[in-house]
Design a protein around this motif. Structure first.
Motif, mmCIF file in Angstrom:
data_model
loop_
_atom_site.group_PDB
_atom_site.id
_atom_site.type_symbol
_atom_site.label_atom_id
_atom_site.label_comp_id
_atom_site.label_asym_id
_atom_site.label_seq_id
_atom_site.Cartn_x
_atom_site.Cartn_y
_atom_site.Cartn_z
ATOM 1 N N ASN A 123 0.904 -1.246 -0.018
ATOM 2 C CA ASN A 123 -0.077 -0.089 0.097
ATOM 3 C C ASN A 123 0.932 1.081 -0.124
ATOM 4 O O ASN A 123 0.734 2.499 0.453
ATOM 5 C CB ASN A 123 -1.009 0.044 1.085
ATOM 6 N N GLY A 124 2.087 1.189 -0.559
ATOM 7 C CA GLY A 124 2.758 2.437 -0.783
ATOM 8 C C GLY A 124 3.833 2.476 0.197
ATOM 9 O O GLY A 124 5.002 3.274 0.006
ATOM 10 N N ALA A 125 3.685 1.778 1.383
ATOM 11 C CA ALA A 125 4.838 1.577 2.593
ATOM 12 C C ALA A 125 5.908 0.689 2.086
ATOM 13 O O ALA A 125 5.622 -0.411 1.994
ATOM 14 C CB ALA A 125 4.255 1.731 3.705
ATOM 15 N N ARG A 126 7.206 0.925 2.157
ATOM 16 C CA ARG A 126 8.181 0.139 2.145
ATOM 17 C C ARG A 126 8.300 -0.893 3.147
ATOM 18 O O ARG A 126 8.154 -0.623 4.178
ATOM 19 C CB ARG A 126 9.707 1.056 1.836
ATOM 20 N N VAL A 127 8.554 -2.153 2.683
ATOM 21 C CA VAL A 127 8.459 -3.206 3.591
ATOM 22 C C VAL A 127 9.949 -3.422 4.290
ATOM 23 O O VAL A 127 11.001 -3.639 3.282
ATOM 24 C CB VAL A 127 8.295 -4.466 3.097
ATOM 25 N N THR A 128 10.215 -3.231 5.481
ATOM 26 C CA THR A 128 11.557 -3.462 5.956
ATOM 27 C C THR A 128 11.674 -4.750 6.666
ATOM 28 O O THR A 128 12.807 -5.503 6.856
ATOM 29 C CB THR A 128 12.256 -2.311 6.902
ATOM 30 N N THR A 129 10.758 -4.854 7.455
ATOM 31 C CA THR A 129 10.646 -6.070 8.145
ATOM 32 C C THR A 129 9.300 -6.948 7.650
ATOM 33 O O THR A 129 8.554 -6.316 7.015
ATOM 34 C CB THR A 129 10.353 -5.929 9.725
ATOM 35 N N ASP A 163 -4.969 -5.555 0.203
ATOM 36 C CA ASP A 163 -3.745 -4.874 0.202
ATOM 37 C C ASP A 163 -2.975 -4.968 -1.206
ATOM 38 O O ASP A 163 -3.161 -5.965 -1.855
ATOM 39 C CB ASP A 163 -2.703 -5.382 1.201
ATOM 40 N N VAL A 164 -2.018 -4.036 -1.388
ATOM 41 C CA VAL A 164 -1.624 -3.976 -2.924
ATOM 42 C C VAL A 164 -0.064 -3.879 -2.786
ATOM 43 O O VAL A 164 0.469 -3.145 -1.972
ATOM 44 C CB VAL A 164 -2.128 -2.674 -3.453
ATOM 45 N N PHE A 212 0.354 -6.369 -7.169
ATOM 46 C CA PHE A 212 -0.564 -7.657 -6.666
ATOM 47 C C PHE A 212 -1.452 -6.940 -5.823
ATOM 48 O O PHE A 212 -1.257 -6.235 -4.978
ATOM 49 C CB PHE A 212 0.235 -8.739 -6.092
ATOM 50 N N ARG A 213 -2.734 -7.612 -5.966
ATOM 51 C CA ARG A 213 -3.683 -7.486 -4.977
ATOM 52 C C ARG A 213 -3.776 -8.788 -4.183
ATOM 53 O O ARG A 213 -3.708 -9.909 -4.764
ATOM 54 C CB ARG A 213 -5.245 -6.942 -5.413
ATOM 55 N N VAL A 214 -3.915 -8.658 -2.991
ATOM 56 C CA VAL A 214 -3.893 -9.763 -2.049
ATOM 57 C C VAL A 214 -5.416 -10.286 -1.884
ATOM 58 O O VAL A 214 -6.187 -9.413 -1.555
ATOM 59 C CB VAL A 214 -3.185 -9.463 -0.641
ATOM 60 N N ASP A 215 -5.794 -11.352 -2.237
ATOM 61 C CA ASP A 215 -6.971 -12.232 -1.850
ATOM 62 C C ASP A 215 -6.829 -13.126 -0.733
ATOM 63 O O ASP A 215 -6.043 -14.021 -1.164
ATOM 64 C CB ASP A 215 -7.583 -12.589 -3.351
ATOM 65 N N LEU A 216 -7.865 -13.031 0.203
ATOM 66 C CA LEU A 216 -7.554 -13.900 1.066
ATOM 67 C C LEU A 216 -8.760 -14.922 1.051
ATOM 68 O O LEU A 216 -9.984 -14.514 1.006
ATOM 69 C CB LEU A 216 -7.487 -13.267 2.631
#
Lengths: 378, 170
Positions: free
Chosen positions: B143-149, B157-158, B166-170
């Motif tokens: 969602n635009g925020a960088r993943v560090t952990t 969520d994108v 990707f879009r997350v489908d659960l």
């Protein structure tokens, strides 16, 4: 408890406040005692939170002890000497000046036992072999037996509902619930045939008013049923009707006759909902039910968020018990289901009920604290 | 005269009490439903204990293999990509799924110049789908925020890897 659910405690506080206010309006002396019980309840609540702040899950190891404890508590009132029969139901224990209803605490112990046992055995149970249900049915059957022995139908219904709901949460099989309900209906029909007390309750529920005098079981004379068996229920319905939409206002309701006698017996325990419905009207009574719904919704959310099976079962069981208890008494007062005497959680007058509900609240907060902490810290 | 004033005051107090009661309920509903929208996440969270979850497995040896019935599988739906077809659905099972440029990945992104050779990894843990950046140059974004952990993903969520969304489908 930095991660505990932030809404449960305020909701419980509001319910307690409404309860104490209403009791004060009805019986100022009882309100003082109720306040004392609230203090004791909060003390239990605080002790539970401090003792189990690190990990409440160690109680799971003692699950059979909890199961046994709940049976002992349930059986206490049946013992001669300390047991007390009040209003045809033998569910009081009197030790010296202290009088309490152990059934309320037994409910919570039973939930802890079921949570521990079902977490352990749920995979086996899900296969549906009858012998795996053995120990479960044994303890549950004993609980039912004790409850029928003491004529405490409301609690029997409550414990049975909790049992079914927790089995469903553990196994996810609706067929178990269906089978349980079928068994319950069979059992209820059988009990209806045999037990006089139950027949009376159902008759009162279906036909509270009669136009011809009927035999009054209490006095043995002929009387209109609304003056006899269904007196309490009918007067309570009038009380709710008197409230109308907006209510009479706090302190303005009519609960005593002109001579000062109370109109409705047990107004501040079983029938407190009808007192609130008269003074606050439909609007206020609906608000009260909304508060209960919010509490239940938050509790269910705790169950959903909890990670391990024991916590899930514990939170679901405690919440469902709370919800069902509210439904049984409010439904009974509103003539939706047959009336069985049971307390309205946090609101009704009654020491054991207040203490038990604060312990229940502590359980929910502990589970929610752990679940939310895990979600946040990861 | 005095009686009427008292009645009026009582009426006002009664209305005020009811209004306050509903105000309290309204505030809680509003605040609690916000909590449901943001912090909730994850359709795998359910009332019912999922059969055969890890950490509760000791009973698994007793019966047949744990069923997966009722447990929804996580999927990644391609929204935008120079390498993959839009709308393609990639299931993510219990085994970690690696993504990046080059054939050694479970999801190869050949043609996405902004992705690294070993870019990121998706993994289903018992509490949901997680994404972890495996040392990419341009970063992995949720969602635009960088993943560090490692980060848990919620429904909808994108996830952006290179120029692929990707879009997350659960």
């Amino acid at each position: 408890m930095p991660y505990a659910d932030p809404y449960l405690l305020p909701l419980a506080a509001l319910l307690t406040a409404i309860g104490v206010t209403t009791i004060y309006r009805l019986e100022p002396d009882d309100a003082f005692r109720q306040s004392l019980w609230v203090v004791i309840g909060v003390a239990f609540f605080a002790v539970a939170l401090v003792v189990y702040r690190h990990d409440y899950r160690r109680v799971e190891r003692y699950k059979y002890l909890f199961g046994l404890g709940s049976l002992v508590l349930l059986a206490l009132p049946a013992l001669p000497g300390i047991g007390q029969t009040i209003n045809g139901a033998r569910l009081w224990v009197k030790v010296g000046p202290l009088q309490f209803q152990p059934g309320e605490l037994a409910k919570i112990l039973l939930i802890v036992f079921l949570a521990g046992y079902l977490r352990d055995k749920r995979e086996v149970l899900a296969q549906g072999r009858l012998k795996d249900f053995g120990p479960l049915l044994l303890i549950w059957g004993a609980a039912m037996l004790v409850l029928f022995q003491t004529n405490d139908l409301g609690s029997a219904l409550l414990q049975f509902g909790i049992f079914l709901a927790m089995v469903y949460v553990a196994t996810g099989r609706a067929s178990f619930v269906a089978a349980g309900l079928a068994l319950f209906l069979l059992g209820a029909a059988a009990v209806y045939q045999v037990v006089d007390h139950v027949q009376q309750r159902v008759t009162i529920w279906l036909q509270p008013w009669t136009e011809e005098p009927v035999l009054c079981a209490q006095t043995g004379e002929q009387a209109l049923r609304q003056d006899c068996g269904s007196f309490q229920l009918v007067k309570s319905l009038y009380s709710i009707g008197n409230g109308g939409f907006g209510g009479t206002g706090l302190g303005q309701g009519t609960f005593t006759t002109t001579t000062g006698d109370p109109i409705i017996p047990y107004l501040n325990t079983d029938f407190i909902y009808s007192a609130i419905a008269q003074e606050l009207g439909l609007v206020g009574a609906a608000a009260l039910l909304l508060v209960y719904m919010l509490f239940v919704a938050r509790g269910m959310r705790v169950a959903i968020r909890a990670d391990d099976g024991f916590s899930k079962l514990l939170a679901a069981g405690l919440t469902f018990g709370f919800a069902l208890q509210t439904f049984i008494i409010v439904g009974g007062v509103l003539r939706v289901i047959p009336l069985t005497g049971i307390t309205l959680p946090f609101v009704s007058y009654g020491g054991s009920s207040v203490v038990a509900n604060f312990v229940l609240l502590a359980g929910l907060l502990l589970v929610s604290n752990r679940a939310n902490a895990q979600h946040t810290l990861r | 005269m005095n009686g009427i004033e008292v009645d009026e005051a009582l009426l006002i107090l009664k209305i005020a009490f009811i209004v306050l009661l509903y105000l309290f309920i309204w505030r809680i509903v509003r605040s609690a439903s916000r909590d449901f929208r943001t912090g909730g996440g994850g359709a795998q969270e359910s009332m019912i204990i999922a059969p055969g979850r890890s950490g509760e497995s000791q009973a698994a040896s007793v019966g047949p293999a744990p069923q997966t019935r009722g447990r929804t599988r996580a999927r990644l739906v391609v929204l935008e990509s120079p390498a993959l077809a839009r709308g393609e659905e990639i299931p993510v099972d219990a085994a970690p799924v690696s993504i990046g440029r080059g054939g050694q990945n479970d999801i190869p992104l050949d043609g996405d110049e902004f992705s690294s050779a070993r870019h990121a990894r998706f993994e289903t843990r018992r509490d949901g789908l997680w994404v972890e950046d495996t040392g990419s140059t341009n970063g992995t974004f949720v969602n635009g925020a960088r993943v560090t952990t490692p980060r848990r993903l919620g429904r909808g969520d994108v996830v952006r890897v290179g120029q692929t969304d990707f879009r997350v489908d659960l």
